[in-house]
Scaffold this motif. Sequence first.
Motif, PDB file in Angstrom:
ATOM      1  N   ALA A   1       0.831  -1.207   0.000  1.00  0.00           N
ATOM      2  CA  ALA A   1       0.000   0.000   0.000  1.00  0.00           C
ATOM      3  C   ALA A   1       0.866   1.257   0.000  1.00  0.00           C
ATOM      4  O   ALA A   1       0.541   2.243  -0.669  1.00  0.00           O
ATOM      5  CB  ALA A   1      -0.922  -0.011   1.215  1.00  0.00           C
TER       6      ALA A   1
ATOM      7  N   GLU B   1       0.785   3.945  -2.987  1.00  0.00           N
ATOM      8  CA  GLU B   1       0.004   5.083  -2.490  1.00  0.00           C
ATOM      9  C   GLU B   1      -1.454   4.692  -2.243  1.00  0.00           C
ATOM     10  O   GLU B   1      -2.382   5.392  -2.661  1.00  0.00           O
ATOM     11  CB  GLU B   1       0.061   6.258  -3.490  1.00  0.00           C
ATOM     12  CG  GLU B   1       1.452   6.819  -3.719  1.00  0.00           C
ATOM     13  CD  GLU B   1       1.960   7.649  -2.553  1.00  0.00           C
ATOM     14  OE1 GLU B   1       1.143   7.952  -1.653  1.00  0.00           O
ATOM     15  OE2 GLU B   1       3.152   7.974  -2.516  1.00  0.00           O
ATOM     16  N   ARG B   2      -1.684   3.570  -1.539  1.00  0.00           N
ATOM     17  CA  ARG B   2      -3.042   3.094  -1.319  1.00  0.00           C
ATOM     18  C   ARG B   2      -3.497   3.190   0.139  1.00  0.00           C
ATOM     19  O   ARG B   2      -4.526   2.627   0.500  1.00  0.00           O
ATOM     20  CB  ARG B   2      -3.177   1.641  -1.794  1.00  0.00           C
ATOM     21  CG  ARG B   2      -3.143   1.494  -3.305  1.00  0.00           C
ATOM     22  CD  ARG B   2      -3.685   0.148  -3.771  1.00  0.00           C
ATOM     23  NE  ARG B   2      -2.874  -0.969  -3.279  1.00  0.00           N
ATOM     24  CZ  ARG B   2      -3.209  -1.757  -2.263  1.00  0.00           C
ATOM     25  NH1 ARG B   2      -4.329  -1.544  -1.594  1.00  0.00           N
ATOM     26  NH2 ARG B   2      -2.426  -2.745  -1.887  1.00  0.00           N
TER      27      ARG B   2
ATOM     28  N   GLU C   1      -5.396   4.810   3.131  1.00  0.00           N
ATOM     29  CA  GLU C   1      -6.598   5.637   3.138  1.00  0.00           C
ATOM     30  C   GLU C   1      -6.668   6.458   4.427  1.00  0.00           C
ATOM     31  O   GLU C   1      -6.094   6.087   5.450  1.00  0.00           O
ATOM     32  CB  GLU C   1      -7.849   4.755   3.012  1.00  0.00           C
ATOM     33  CG  GLU C   1      -7.885   3.945   1.730  1.00  0.00           C
ATOM     34  CD  GLU C   1      -9.132   3.092   1.626  1.00  0.00           C
ATOM     35  OE1 GLU C   1     -10.092   3.319   2.417  1.00  0.00           O
ATOM     36  OE2 GLU C   1      -9.162   2.186   0.768  1.00  0.00           O
ATOM     37  N   LEU C   2      -7.384   7.566   4.354  1.00  0.00           N
ATOM     38  CA  LEU C   2      -7.606   8.406   5.523  1.00  0.00           C
ATOM     39  C   LEU C   2      -9.086   8.431   5.868  1.00  0.00           C
ATOM     40  O   LEU C   2      -9.943   8.452   4.982  1.00  0.00           O
ATOM     41  CB  LEU C   2      -7.123   9.842   5.273  1.00  0.00           C
ATOM     42  CG  LEU C   2      -5.625  10.065   5.068  1.00  0.00           C
ATOM     43  CD1 LEU C   2      -5.333  11.557   4.951  1.00  0.00           C
ATOM     44  CD2 LEU C   2      -4.808   9.449   6.180  1.00  0.00           C
ATOM     45  N   ALA C   3      -9.359   8.407   7.146  1.00  0.00           N
ATOM     46  CA  ALA C   3     -10.726   8.596   7.641  1.00  0.00           C
ATOM     47  C   ALA C   3     -10.718   9.796   8.573  1.00  0.00           C
ATOM     48  O   ALA C   3      -9.667  10.180   9.101  1.00  0.00           O
ATOM     49  CB  ALA C   3     -11.207   7.340   8.372  1.00  0.00           C
TER      50      ALA C   3
ATOM     51  N   ARG D   1      -5.974   4.306   7.601  1.00  0.00           N
ATOM     52  CA  ARG D   1      -6.630   3.015   7.391  1.00  0.00           C
ATOM     53  C   ARG D   1      -5.902   2.251   6.282  1.00  0.00           C
ATOM     54  O   ARG D   1      -5.376   2.842   5.335  1.00  0.00           O
ATOM     55  CB  ARG D   1      -8.096   3.207   6.981  1.00  0.00           C
ATOM     56  CG  ARG D   1      -8.954   3.894   8.048  1.00  0.00           C
ATOM     57  CD  ARG D   1      -9.269   2.942   9.183  1.00  0.00           C
ATOM     58  NE  ARG D   1     -10.224   3.495  10.130  1.00  0.00           N
ATOM     59  CZ  ARG D   1      -9.894   4.084  11.266  1.00  0.00           C
ATOM     60  NH1 ARG D   1      -8.597   4.232  11.577  1.00  0.00           N
ATOM     61  NH2 ARG D   1     -10.817   4.534  12.079  1.00  0.00           N
TER      62      ARG D   1
ATOM     63  N   ARG E   1      -6.706  -0.934   3.620  1.00  0.00           N
ATOM     64  CA  ARG E   1      -7.697  -1.853   3.064  1.00  0.00           C
ATOM     65  C   ARG E   1      -6.954  -3.049   2.465  1.00  0.00           C
ATOM     66  O   ARG E   1      -6.130  -2.905   1.562  1.00  0.00           O
ATOM     67  CB  ARG E   1      -8.538  -1.153   1.991  1.00  0.00           C
ATOM     68  CG  ARG E   1      -9.766  -1.969   1.535  1.00  0.00           C
ATOM     69  CD  ARG E   1     -10.566  -1.205   0.485  1.00  0.00           C
ATOM     70  NE  ARG E   1     -11.036   0.071   0.997  1.00  0.00           N
ATOM     71  CZ  ARG E   1     -12.178   0.234   1.680  1.00  0.00           C
ATOM     72  NH1 ARG E   1     -12.935  -0.824   1.949  1.00  0.00           N
ATOM     73  NH2 ARG E   1     -12.547   1.441   2.082  1.00  0.00           N
TER      74      ARG E   1
ATOM     75  N   LEU F   1     -11.099  -3.106   6.131  1.00  0.00           N
ATOM     76  CA  LEU F   1     -10.306  -1.965   6.588  1.00  0.00           C
ATOM     77  C   LEU F   1      -9.646  -2.290   7.919  1.00  0.00           C
ATOM     78  O   LEU F   1     -10.298  -2.785   8.843  1.00  0.00           O
ATOM     79  CB  LEU F   1     -11.191  -0.730   6.742  1.00  0.00           C
ATOM     80  CG  LEU F   1     -11.471   0.096   5.485  1.00  0.00           C
ATOM     81  CD1 LEU F   1     -12.430   1.232   5.809  1.00  0.00           C
ATOM     82  CD2 LEU F   1     -10.179   0.647   4.881  1.00  0.00           C
TER      83      LEU F   1
ATOM     84  N   ARG G   1      -0.822  14.030   2.805  1.00  0.00           N
ATOM     85  CA  ARG G   1      -2.223  14.017   2.408  1.00  0.00           C
ATOM     86  C   ARG G   1      -3.018  15.066   3.183  1.00  0.00           C
ATOM     87  O   ARG G   1      -3.879  15.763   2.620  1.00  0.00           O
ATOM     88  CB  ARG G   1      -2.816  12.626   2.662  1.00  0.00           C
ATOM     89  CG  ARG G   1      -2.256  11.530   1.773  1.00  0.00           C
ATOM     90  CD  ARG G   1      -2.974  11.472   0.430  1.00  0.00           C
ATOM     91  NE  ARG G   1      -4.388  11.213   0.595  1.00  0.00           N
ATOM     92  CZ  ARG G   1      -4.922  10.013   0.802  1.00  0.00           C
ATOM     93  NH1 ARG G   1      -4.126   8.948   0.875  1.00  0.00           N
ATOM     94  NH2 ARG G   1      -6.224   9.866   0.913  1.00  0.00           N
TER      95      ARG G   1
ATOM     96  N   ASN H   1     -15.291   8.319   8.948  1.00  0.00           N
ATOM     97  CA  ASN H   1     -15.505   7.934   7.554  1.00  0.00           C
ATOM     98  C   ASN H   1     -14.614   8.788   6.661  1.00  0.00           C
ATOM     99  O   ASN H   1     -13.864   9.638   7.143  1.00  0.00           O
ATOM    100  CB  ASN H   1     -16.981   8.071   7.167  1.00  0.00           C
ATOM    101  CG  ASN H   1     -17.496   9.483   7.375  1.00  0.00           C
ATOM    102  OD1 ASN H   1     -17.025  10.422   6.748  1.00  0.00           O
ATOM    103  ND2 ASN H   1     -18.471   9.653   8.269  1.00  0.00           N
ATOM    104  N   GLN H   2     -14.702   8.568   5.378  1.00  0.00           N
ATOM    105  CA  GLN H   2     -13.783   9.224   4.454  1.00  0.00           C
ATOM    106  C   GLN H   2     -14.210  10.633   4.048  1.00  0.00           C
ATOM    107  O   GLN H   2     -13.493  11.288   3.295  1.00  0.00           O
ATOM    108  CB  GLN H   2     -13.616   8.363   3.199  1.00  0.00           C
ATOM    109  CG  GLN H   2     -12.894   7.040   3.469  1.00  0.00           C
ATOM    110  CD  GLN H   2     -12.642   6.245   2.204  1.00  0.00           C
ATOM    111  OE1 GLN H   2     -13.494   6.216   1.315  1.00  0.00           O
ATOM    112  NE2 GLN H   2     -11.478   5.618   2.117  1.00  0.00           N
TER     113      GLN H   2
END
Length: 620
Positions: free
Chosen positions: A379, A383-384, A386-388, A408, A410, A416, A442, A608-609
């Motif tokens: 990831a 660049e995979r 994720e941000l919540a 996060r 995935r 997640l 980010r 959540n995103q």
Amino acid sequence: MSFAANERPSSGSAARSGAQARAEYPPSGYWRRWCGDASPPTEALTTAPPEAEAAVAPAPKVVPTEQGEPPYRVLIVEDDRSQALFAQGVLRGAGMEAEVVPLASDTMSMLARLQPDLVLMDLHMPGMSGTELTAQIRSDVAYAHIPVVFLTGDTDPESHLEVLDSGADDYLSKPVRPRHLIAAVQNRVRRARALKQQREQEVRRHPTTGLLTRTFMLQQLTQAFPTQTVGAVHFVVIEGTSALRDHYGYAALDAVLSEAGRLIGEVSGERPAARLNDNTFVVYWPGLPPDRHMLWARQLRDTFTGRQLQIGSDTLRLRACVGYVDLAHGFSDAGAALAAAEEALRAARNDPVGIAAYRPPSEAVSEHAANLLSQLQEALKNERLELAFQPIVSVVGGDHEQYQTLVRLRDGSGQLHTAAEIVPLAERAGLVHEIDRRVMSRAIAILGEQPVGGRRARLFVPQSARSLGQEGYAHWLLDSLKKLDIAGDLLVVDVRLSEAQLHSMIVREFCQQMMAAGVRLCLSQFQSNPEADALLSQLPLSYVRLSSHYAHKIDQQAVQDEMKLLIERAHQLGLQVIGQHVEDPQTAATLWLSGIDFIQGDLVQRANQSMDFDFQHSLL
């Protein structure tokens, strides 16, 4: 301008037998090297005529004071070719490396390429005088200490004074005897190298304790991994320092901790040891057999047993805890090994013996962890991550938007994984700094995309204390904010209490760099104890986020009382307090009655995103 190029012995058999073997006497026919039909300069200086080879013994070499030390390097700045070639020949004949630059304007570029130990220059040169060139050299911090020696035929004492005033170290009057030239250069270089080594040692070691500086220690550890698999890293923490600080003051405590560092340095001997933080030390012993790791930990802990230290007229004894890691577990870099040692130290502080070893996860867990770690590495590569986002809401209302940023991962099945699952793996694998930088990048990009005229959200971004101490990280962060014209107060750097306790010095230094830009600091997962409470006044904080301990046990009166005292203390210091993991109205009500400023949790909104919470019309 002339050197004493043809100086001859007066008479006697001793002169006849030994004169030609001395570096100051060039071989016969040496003058032909400057004739029109002579060989090129480089060849001429390295190849003597046949008759000279037969008659002249090799010139004596300069033997450096330290075995294995590289040859002395000299840069000759001289516009007169014959003068330059003769000086070059004399110095090379004495075993030195000598290069010539005929134009003063080319000197700085040659300095960067050659990195000489000494500059030998003429005083009078076209375009730029020797004094002007010396001033230019001295203005560059990289060459502020390089010796500069002048060759001058000027006999005016005022000229000599001008030479020294320009920053030169010495001058030699022309004509100069070759042996005098060799001696002057050799003595100056030897002295300069000794001073350079002394300066480097001063930078590498603390003047009082003799321990390595934190920066140099981290450099040593960085070079050791991943090849170092035999040995151990031990963390030593001095307990009870907050009470000592409150009772005796910071200056007295620092003197005691300096004495503690000196004692650790004595018992460590030649093994690398450094003070990482106010009350935390690290000792690295490469090659230490596994059966001696615990014995060494006990020796470090017992360094202070029976030792009486003085603060004023009072006598006290210090107590230490030790956590250590066996390098046989295998670590990709120094960060992973230090993270493991920190984990062991946290366990040691809760152990009656005060010693704990790093325990890797079980095999079953390791298989799952290895799979998750592999997906984390992929990831990061692609660049995979994720941000919540989870809103942080004021209990008294208001429309200012602020969110907690959460990382996060995935996996391949779409599940997640939270930071609580992936951060420990990242710490052991030495990936925390990479994750922190990606998350911060980010977050800054999101802040930069917000409309300038409208409401702008504030982001709380979690960061490891060690990431904050990475060289150049603070500069990169400030530069990123400046490029996107982001107000500093829109960013809150979120650091865990456990890390801030171990690395308070790093956090404090980072915050000092951030304060001018308005960037704020939040201390998260906070639970009251003497050491933790002391940080509230030691660090330039803006926010404190309570540990989930308070929300989960809020029905206990003792926990409520402790929480109220903590909130009161924070408010007295001008800090705002965030209650997290708020999942039901009763917990929210109790927090509100205790004087909390903000709440965060699933009762308000699940992470959540999107950043779409309606702060203006929210009711708690």
